[in-house]
Design an enzyme around this catalytic site. Structure first.
Site, mmCIF file in Angstrom:
data_model
loop_
_atom_site.group_PDB
_atom_site.id
_atom_site.type_symbol
_atom_site.label_atom_id
_atom_site.label_comp_id
_atom_site.label_asym_id
_atom_site.label_seq_id
_atom_site.Cartn_x
_atom_site.Cartn_y
_atom_site.Cartn_z
ATOM 1 N N GLY A 147 25.963 56.915 38.309
ATOM 2 C CA GLY A 147 26.733 56.062 39.223
ATOM 3 C C GLY A 147 27.194 54.766 38.578
ATOM 4 N N GLY A 203 31.325 51.643 30.008
ATOM 5 C CA GLY A 203 31.520 50.612 31.026
ATOM 6 C C GLY A 203 31.544 49.177 30.539
ATOM 7 N N SER A 204 31.085 48.287 31.415
ATOM 8 C CA SER A 204 31.181 46.855 31.127
ATOM 9 C C SER A 204 29.972 46.129 31.697
ATOM 10 C CB SER A 204 32.454 46.291 31.764
ATOM 11 O OG SER A 204 32.402 46.435 33.173
ATOM 12 N N LEU A 220 34.503 35.911 45.147
ATOM 13 C CA LEU A 220 34.931 35.794 46.547
ATOM 14 C C LEU A 220 34.114 36.719 47.453
ATOM 15 C CD1 LEU A 220 38.780 35.585 45.916
ATOM 16 C CD2 LEU A 220 37.270 33.725 46.638
ATOM 17 N N GLU A 240 36.754 27.210 40.441
ATOM 18 C CA GLU A 240 37.741 28.069 39.776
ATOM 19 C C GLU A 240 38.606 27.192 38.882
ATOM 20 O OE1 GLU A 240 38.860 31.468 39.584
ATOM 21 O OE2 GLU A 240 40.219 30.438 38.227
ATOM 22 N N VAL A 282 33.532 24.429 34.692
ATOM 23 C CA VAL A 282 32.095 24.150 34.616
ATOM 24 C C VAL A 282 31.746 23.917 33.149
ATOM 25 C CG1 VAL A 282 29.815 25.145 34.939
ATOM 26 C CG2 VAL A 282 31.562 25.452 36.679
ATOM 27 N N GLY A 288 34.432 37.289 35.140
ATOM 28 C CA GLY A 288 34.979 38.490 34.522
ATOM 29 C C GLY A 288 33.885 39.356 33.928
ATOM 30 N N HIS A 340 51.198 54.325 67.400
ATOM 31 C CA HIS A 340 51.109 53.063 68.138
ATOM 32 C C HIS A 340 49.946 53.151 69.115
ATOM 33 C CE1 HIS A 340 52.307 49.437 70.217
ATOM 34 N NE2 HIS A 340 52.160 50.085 71.361
HETATM 35 P P1 NAI Z 1 37.903 38.237 37.629
HETATM 36 O O1 NAI Z 1 38.481 38.291 36.270
HETATM 37 O O2 NAI Z 1 38.497 38.999 38.728
HETATM 38 O O3 NAI Z 1 37.837 36.703 38.115
HETATM 39 C C1 NAI Z 1 37.170 35.713 37.370
HETATM 40 C C2 NAI Z 1 37.693 34.348 37.793
HETATM 41 O O4 NAI Z 1 36.920 33.381 37.112
HETATM 42 C C3 NAI Z 1 39.138 34.111 37.409
HETATM 43 O O5 NAI Z 1 39.848 33.652 38.532
HETATM 44 C C4 NAI Z 1 39.050 33.067 36.318
HETATM 45 O O6 NAI Z 1 40.144 32.178 36.317
HETATM 46 C C5 NAI Z 1 37.768 32.343 36.685
HETATM 47 N N1 NAI Z 1 37.092 31.664 35.579
HETATM 48 C C6 NAI Z 1 36.899 32.154 34.337
HETATM 49 N N2 NAI Z 1 36.205 31.250 33.593
HETATM 50 C C7 NAI Z 1 35.949 30.186 34.409
HETATM 51 C C8 NAI Z 1 35.255 28.936 34.227
HETATM 52 N N3 NAI Z 1 34.684 28.627 33.067
HETATM 53 N N4 NAI Z 1 35.182 28.090 35.269
HETATM 54 C C9 NAI Z 1 35.765 28.405 36.454
HETATM 55 N N5 NAI Z 1 36.431 29.570 36.667
HETATM 56 C C10 NAI Z 1 36.516 30.447 35.667
HETATM 57 O O7 NAI Z 1 36.367 38.604 37.396
HETATM 58 P P2 NAI Z 1 35.207 38.993 38.400
HETATM 59 O O8 NAI Z 1 35.450 38.509 39.769
HETATM 60 O O9 NAI Z 1 33.968 38.537 37.708
HETATM 61 O O10 NAI Z 1 35.266 40.562 38.405
HETATM 62 C C11 NAI Z 1 35.049 41.279 37.173
HETATM 63 C C12 NAI Z 1 35.776 42.600 37.180
HETATM 64 O O11 NAI Z 1 35.243 43.448 38.150
HETATM 65 C C13 NAI Z 1 37.245 42.426 37.454
HETATM 66 O O12 NAI Z 1 37.970 43.248 36.584
HETATM 67 C C14 NAI Z 1 37.381 42.883 38.876
HETATM 68 O O13 NAI Z 1 38.651 43.438 39.131
HETATM 69 C C15 NAI Z 1 36.275 43.918 38.991
HETATM 70 N N6 NAI Z 1 35.806 43.961 40.363
HETATM 71 C C16 NAI Z 1 36.587 44.503 41.310
HETATM 72 C C17 NAI Z 1 36.189 44.493 42.623
HETATM 73 C C18 NAI Z 1 37.079 45.060 43.637
HETATM 74 O O14 NAI Z 1 37.948 45.860 43.303
HETATM 75 N N7 NAI Z 1 36.943 44.679 44.880
HETATM 76 C C19 NAI Z 1 34.941 43.897 43.055
HETATM 77 C C20 NAI Z 1 34.225 43.332 41.985
HETATM 78 C C21 NAI Z 1 34.653 43.373 40.710
#
Ligand code: NAI
Length: 482
Positions: free
Chosen positions: A39, A145-146, A187, A204, A238, A272, A445
């Site tokens: 998974g 993966g990652s 978020l 952010e 940060v 990320g 509807h």
């Molecule tokens: P993300 O890349 O989506 O967002 C990371 C955010 O952190 C960006 O807005 C960036 O500008 C900000 N950031 C980076 N360094 C920073 C710093 N030093 N200080 C403040 N802000 C900073 O990465 P996230 O949310 O960690 O997700 C990782 C991966 O997992 C993404 O590829 C995402 O698409 C995927 N994912 C998808 C989900 C979904 O489809 N609902 C849910 C969770 C993850």
């Protein structure tokens, strides 16, 4: 030595989907994963547990803040976090057990341990007890993966400074949670803990949250989350996190070079993810990476090593489970001489907050950057009957179409159930259909999907429920090349 037609390294969405497709096509397949269950991140510590917590926490939020206007009086509503986590874990268990069943059903050999490709077609499996086994595979697929990305100078101790792995299982609701990064993870998990009672601040460094969506969408999202109690510090970086007696002090700086200092009992780093290849290949193999550190592949997912393929988060593209799954299928189908294909222009992207945000294809921002002229139709949920009846009238649907041909180029939806409304637009995009195709399709509807139809009609000023706002083709920054 055990030998297979295909050995898959990694049992996440890319790996298990690829393995099942391979078995369906008659390949003698093995799948290796170092975890006790298949998974990967998505099922165990990602998409699925976060969705379980998002729903549970939304129920609590409803009971505390919204139920009264429905004439429902909940007195002394309280949280049993242990039970909430138990339900989340049981959802995960059900799905991971289901995967083991699927492996058996498809006669896929499930191997436990770490697989390492040491030469083309040769994999060494190191089991938990340290014993090793050599395996031979006609083809080998890397789908490892990652893992969460880290920030320089900030130590993730997994207690006070955590990643999403830990933030899905806090034993107590933090009183103050600082989230670094306003992407999908920040978020979603920020929403969960805010609804459960934590004071949440999301930092952010970009000027807006969820920056891959258009500003009108992200502004609506930010306002909605702020109304629910989340605080945002934008254009803020940060710089350090200091720990003392289990308390964190987050230091940062905003655009005006003003320093900030925030106390927190938990800090979630959500900036990320990075590809995970640890131990999966030997150095001698000479596996080629891209400039961004992902595994370099061609259009058939072949690496530079003979008969070694790579799919999912370790290759270029968005790190999304559905992208990984489709690559698993396409990779195997092409390996088997079939016409596997992933349309990278039609990969949906969803953030499961409340309201949800979902998008596919071109955004207005991207169109402007690329000089592509677009016509836009927008329709708000506040005039959609079902949305009002559902008490879910926040947000809107936005459809982008080619001003000359009306071909649908993109869609973004912010609103309740946006993730389930988007696929209509994804399908039309995939089939090369027009906005009018959506607008002239009968929608039940009352449903919130009528807002998708109306937004599609609004592209040509034909929406019914709102006075059409003449938009005309939006000027492109650069004349479109046609
Ligand atoms: P993300 O890349 O989506 O967002 C990371 C955010 O952190 C960006 O807005 C960036 O500008 C900000 N950031 C980076 N360094 C920073 C710093 N030093 N200080 C403040 N802000 C900073 O990465 P996230 O949310 O960690 O997700 C990782 C991966 O997992 C993404 O590829 C995402 O698409 C995927 N994912 C998808 C989900 C979904 O489809 N609902 C849910 C969770 C993850």
């Amino acid at each position: 030595m055990a030998s297979f037609d295909l050995i898959v390294l990694g049992g996440g969405p890319a790996g298990y989907t690829g393995a099942i497709r391979a078995a369906q096509l008659g390949l003698n397949t093995a799948i290796i994963d170092k975890g006790d269950v298949l998974g990967g991140t998505c099922l165990n510590i990602g998409c699925i547990p976060s969705k379980a917590l998002l729903l549970s926490s939304d129920h609590l939020h409803f009971a505390r803040h919204k139920a009264a206007r429905h004439g429902l009086i909940f007195e002394n509503v309280s949280l049993d976090l242990t039970q909430m986590m138990k339900r989340k874990d049981s959802v995960v268990r059900q799905l991971t057990q289901g995967l083991e069943f699927l492996m058996k059903k498809n006669k896929i050999t499930r191997l436990f341990g770490i697989g390492q490709v040491v030469a083309p077609g040769k994999v060494i499996l190191t089991k938990k007890d340290g014993s090793q086994e050599e395996l031979q595979g006609k083809h080998v697929v890397l789908a490892t993966g990652s893992v969460p990305a880290e920030l320089p100078n900030i130590l993730i101790d997994r207690q006070s400074v955590v990643t999403s792995d830990e933030a899905l299982s806090f034993a107590q609701v933090p009183s103050e949670l600082v989230v670094v990064g306003a992407g999908a993870i920040g978020l979603e998990l920020g929403s969960v803990w805010s609804r459960l009672g934590a004071k949440v601040t999301i930092i952010e460094f970009l000027p807006r949250i969820a920056a891959f969506f258009d500003p009108d969408v992200t502004q609506t999202l930010q306002k909605a989350l702020e109304a629910d109690g989340i605080k945002f510090l934008l254009e803020t970086t940060v710089t350090s996190v200091a720990l003392s007696n289990g308390k964190a002090t987050v230091e940062g700086m905003n655009k005006a070079k003003e320093k900030l200092q925030l106390g927190a009992d938990k800090v979630l780093i959500a900036v990320g993810r990075k590809p995970y290849l640890e131990g999966a290949v030997t150095k001698d193999l000479g596996l080629k990476l891209t400039d961004r550190g992902r595994v370099a592949v061609d259009e058939r997912y072949r690496t530079n090593v003979p008969e070694l393929y790579a799919i999912g988060d370790i290759i270029e593209g968005p790190m999304l489970a559905h992208k990984a799954e489709d690559e698993g299928v396409a990779c195997i189908e092409r390996m088997a001489g079939k016409a596997g294909h992933v349309n990278y222009d039609a990969i949906p992207n969803v953030i499961y907050t409340n309201p949800e945000v979902a998008g596919v294809g071109l955004t207005e921002d991207l169109a402007r950057q690329k000089g592509i002229a677009v016509k836009i139709g927008k329709f708000p949920f506040v005039v959609n009957g079902r949305a009002l009846a559902n008490d879910q009238s926040q947000g809107f649907v936005k459809i982008l179409a080619d001003p000359r041909t009306d071909k649908l180029l993109g869609a973004q939806i912010i609103g309740f159930g946006a993730s389930e409304l988007l696929p209509e637009a994804v399908t039309v995009l995939e089939f090369g259909g027009s906005a009018e195709d959506v607008g002239k399709t009968v929608h039940a509807h009352p449903t919130m999907s009528e807002a998708v139809k109306e937004a599609a009609l609004a592209v040509s000023n034909q929406a019914f429920s709102i006075p059409p706002v003449p938009q005309g083709p939006r000027p492109a920054a650069v004349a479109p090349e046609r």
